[in-house]
Design an enzyme around this catalytic site. Structure first.
Site, mmCIF file in Angstrom:
data_model
loop_
_atom_site.group_PDB
_atom_site.id
_atom_site.type_symbol
_atom_site.label_atom_id
_atom_site.label_comp_id
_atom_site.label_asym_id
_atom_site.label_seq_id
_atom_site.Cartn_x
_atom_site.Cartn_y
_atom_site.Cartn_z
ATOM 1 N N CYS A 123 -6.075 7.516 -20.760
ATOM 2 C CA CYS A 123 -6.183 6.151 -20.242
ATOM 3 C C CYS A 123 -7.534 5.952 -19.556
ATOM 4 O O CYS A 123 -8.224 4.949 -19.792
ATOM 5 C CB CYS A 123 -5.041 5.871 -19.272
ATOM 6 N N CYS A 124 -7.934 6.910 -18.727
ATOM 7 C CA CYS A 124 -9.236 6.823 -18.059
ATOM 8 C C CYS A 124 -10.375 6.869 -19.075
ATOM 9 O O CYS A 124 -11.400 6.199 -18.903
ATOM 10 C CB CYS A 124 -9.393 7.959 -17.052
ATOM 11 N N CYS A 206 -7.294 1.918 -9.974
ATOM 12 C CA CYS A 206 -6.371 1.056 -10.706
ATOM 13 C C CYS A 206 -5.019 1.024 -9.988
ATOM 14 O O CYS A 206 -4.579 2.033 -9.426
ATOM 15 C CB CYS A 206 -6.195 1.566 -12.135
ATOM 16 N N CYS A 209 -2.193 3.720 -10.501
ATOM 17 C CA CYS A 209 -2.544 5.104 -10.162
ATOM 18 C C CYS A 209 -3.024 5.257 -8.726
ATOM 19 O O CYS A 209 -3.605 6.285 -8.368
ATOM 20 C CB CYS A 209 -3.620 5.617 -11.124
ATOM 21 N N CYS A 232 -11.143 10.484 -12.082
ATOM 22 C CA CYS A 232 -10.960 9.704 -13.309
ATOM 23 C C CYS A 232 -11.803 10.261 -14.445
ATOM 24 O O CYS A 232 -11.574 9.939 -15.614
ATOM 25 C CB CYS A 232 -11.312 8.238 -13.067
#
EC number: 1.8.4.10
Length: 237
Positions: A123-124, A206, A209, A232
């Site tokens: 995702c990062c 985010c 998270c 990240c």
């Protein structure tokens, strides 16, 4: 002059600055960086509290400096609010909102819903690392708000660093600043900041998270809480 100080022509001959002056060398480092790189340097900001200090310092050196914000699509509304406040306070700054190639819906269709839970590193990669790499492509150097006291992995950060991940020079003016000094500067200059900082969030990323810090000795303990993930990936080689 910048040809002497690029990733490709890296050397350890960068100047040193007085870490005991009023800004602990930050303003001197920024002046040197902008004198050296001109328009070939950009600040990548998360608009956290360190970022607010850096923006104020940068504005003293280059009023129309370029700033990029990685707009992942899952930030807190308070983060967007502080960006709007900064735009109003510093209208000459050129702030770019960089979005990932994939929308959240497209990402979910390709990799599954809530990827930040199942594969946070991926995702990062999609929503932060690739967009930053694209944003940095035209530049020789970029500025970051890393401080040495933030975490063990950042303890050896210098004013100027050879960034192996993005193949750039990474400029970190705030390396000698403490958490208290950051806040003292914000209050002294009456700077806008993310109101989540007043609600137990010293480090803000985010929304899915980020939680309030659970360890007062670790300001980043609310990031990816309950997992082994601590970065990240933007500041890892």
């Amino acid at each position: 002059m910048a040809d002497l100080y690029t990733y490709e022509n890296w050397s350890d001959t960068f100047p040193e600055f007085d870490s005991k002056d009023e800004t602990k060398g930050a303003l001197s480092a920024l002046r040197w960086a902008y004198d050296t790189y001109g328009d070939s340097i950009i600040y990548a900001s998360s608009f956290g509290i360190e970022g607010i200090v850096l923006i104020d310092l940068i504005s003293k050196v280059k009023k129309d400096a370029e700033i990029v914000f990685l707009d992942t699509g899952v930030h807190f509304k308070e983060t967007y609010e502080v960006i709007d406040a900064i735009k109003e306070r510093f209208p000459d700054l050129r702030i770019h909102m960089k979005k990932p190639d994939l929308t959240l819906a497209e990402q979910a269709e390709k990799h599954g819903d809530e990827l930040w839970k199942s594969q946070p590193n991926l995702c990062c990669q999609i929503r932060k690392i690739i967009p930053l790499r694209e944003s940095l492509a035209p530049y020789d150097a970029w500025i970051s708000g890393l401080r040495r006291e933030q975490s063990e992995s950042r303890a050896n950060t210098n004013y100027f660093n050879k960034d192996e991940k993005f193949k750039k020079v990474k400029v970190c003016p705030l390396i000698h600043w403490s958490w208290k000094e950051i806040w003292r500067y914000v209050y002294k200059h009456d700077l806008p900041y993310n109101k989540l900082h007043d609600q137990g969030y010293p480090s803000i990323g985010c929304e899915p998270c980020t939680a309030p810090a659970y360890n007062v000795d670790d300001l980043r303990s609310g990031r990816w809480a309950g997992t082994q993930k601590v970065e990240c990936g933007l500041h890892e080689s």
